[in-house]
Design a protein around this motif. Structure first.
Motif, PDB file in Angstrom:
ATOM      1  N   GLY A  72      -2.584 -12.005 -22.675  1.00  0.00           N
ATOM      2  CA  GLY A  72      -1.174 -12.078 -23.027  1.00  0.00           C
ATOM      3  C   GLY A  72      -0.668 -13.463 -23.374  1.00  0.00           C
ATOM      4  N   GLN A  73      -1.580 -14.392 -23.718  1.00  0.00           N
ATOM      5  CA  GLN A  73      -1.121 -15.711 -24.120  1.00  0.00           C
ATOM      6  C   GLN A  73      -0.241 -15.580 -25.370  1.00  0.00           C
ATOM      7  N   ARG A  74       0.781 -16.427 -25.459  1.00  0.00           N
ATOM      8  CA  ARG A  74       1.669 -16.389 -26.614  1.00  0.00           C
ATOM      9  C   ARG A  74       0.906 -16.795 -27.871  1.00  0.00           C
ATOM     10  N   ALA A 111       1.748 -12.041 -29.044  1.00  0.00           N
ATOM     11  CA  ALA A 111       0.840 -12.408 -27.954  1.00  0.00           C
ATOM     12  C   ALA A 111      -0.588 -11.968 -28.279  1.00  0.00           C
ATOM     13  N   TYR A 112      -1.520 -12.604 -27.600  1.00  0.00           N
ATOM     14  CA  TYR A 112      -2.917 -12.175 -27.639  1.00  0.00           C
ATOM     15  C   TYR A 112      -3.118 -11.250 -26.439  1.00  0.00           C
ATOM     16  N   ALA A 113      -2.722 -10.006 -26.596  1.00  0.00           N
ATOM     17  CA  ALA A 113      -2.673  -9.093 -25.459  1.00  0.00           C
ATOM     18  C   ALA A 113      -4.038  -8.873 -24.818  1.00  0.00           C
ATOM     19  N   SER A 114      -5.080  -8.776 -25.631  1.00  0.00           N
ATOM     20  CA  SER A 114      -6.403  -8.437 -25.107  1.00  0.00           C
ATOM     21  C   SER A 114      -7.027  -9.537 -24.277  1.00  0.00           C
ATOM     22  N   ASP A 131       3.381  -8.389 -31.432  1.00  0.00           N
ATOM     23  CA  ASP A 131       3.972  -8.542 -30.097  1.00  0.00           C
ATOM     24  C   ASP A 131       4.072 -10.006 -29.696  1.00  0.00           C
ATOM     25  N   TYR A 172      -6.855  -4.201 -28.179  1.00  0.00           N
ATOM     26  CA  TYR A 172      -6.121  -3.008 -27.776  1.00  0.00           C
ATOM     27  C   TYR A 172      -5.890  -2.047 -28.942  1.00  0.00           C
ATOM     28  N   THR A 177       6.264  -4.025 -28.337  1.00  0.00           N
ATOM     29  CA  THR A 177       6.130  -4.584 -27.001  1.00  0.00           C
ATOM     30  C   THR A 177       4.790  -4.118 -26.443  1.00  0.00           C
ATOM     31  N   SER A 178       4.361  -4.777 -25.404  1.00  0.00           N
ATOM     32  CA  SER A 178       3.131  -4.336 -24.753  1.00  0.00           C
ATOM     33  C   SER A 178       3.367  -2.994 -24.092  1.00  0.00           C
TER      34      SER A 178
END
Length: 189
Positions: A107-109, A101-104, A99, A27, A160-161
């Motif tokens: 969203g895993q922590r 997390a692995y947003a891309s 954030d 992202y 944050t996301s």
């Protein structure tokens, strides 16, 4: 905490216009590409290597280089901190969008909650380390650091996301990204 990734990238680019800027994959690269810039390099498909590339650019060009990284990316390859921190006069700002997390990838922590990222940076030799969580604080830190003599700077930016869909994927091929960025870095005659 209400600072989104997009807001953080927007603030960083506004405070550091025209600097060589390396975006980690995911992202961050997509947000950076949407902002556009011939001074941007997007690490498409190379998670964990943005800081290593930025360190090389800063070392060889002697230009202050901004690396926009993610906590997951840094956790994947923390050796970049060792290399950058070993150079006390390195003109580099390592901005970590954290954030947790692995947003891309859904969203895993990330394990970032159990890791002291600023502590890692200090242990690796970064003498200027900050943690921010607002647009105002991020802008103030970047303004101040850009006025100081060259040194590696670590900024953990709690984000944050985004609530909106991310911009489209970076579709430029790596050769095109490299050619454009190399032209930007070429010495002015």
């Amino acid at each position: 905490m209400t600072l989104t990734k997009t807001a953080a990238v927007t603030v960083a680019l506004a405070q550091a216009p025209g600097l060589p800027t390396v975006f980690t994959t995911g992202y961050a690269a997509r947000i950076g590409a949407a902002a556009g810039g011939h001074n941007h390099f997007y690490m498409t498909g190379s998670m964990g290597l943005a800081l290593s590339l930025g360190t090389g650019i800063a070392m060889h060009s002697r230009r202050t280089t901004l690396v926009v990284d993610g906590d997951g990316s840094l956790l994947m390859n923390p050796v970049g901190l060792v290399m950058a921190g070993a150079r006390p006069d390195l003109p580099l700002i390592h901005l970590v969008l954290d954030d947790g997390a692995y947003a891309s990838t859904g969203g895993q922590r990330s394990p970032g909650d159990s890791v002291d990222l600023p502590g890692w940076a200090r242990a690796c030799g970064f003498s200027r380390v900050h943690t921010v969580g607002s647009e105002e604080a991020l802008a103030a830190v970047l303004r101040e650091e850009l006025r100081n003599p060259p040194a590696p700077v670590f900024v953990q930016c709690r984000v944050t996301s985004d609530t909106t869909a991310p911009p489209p994927r970076v579709t430029d091929d790596l050769e095109g990204i490299t050619a454009r960025f190399s032209e930007f870095l070429a010495p002015q005659v």
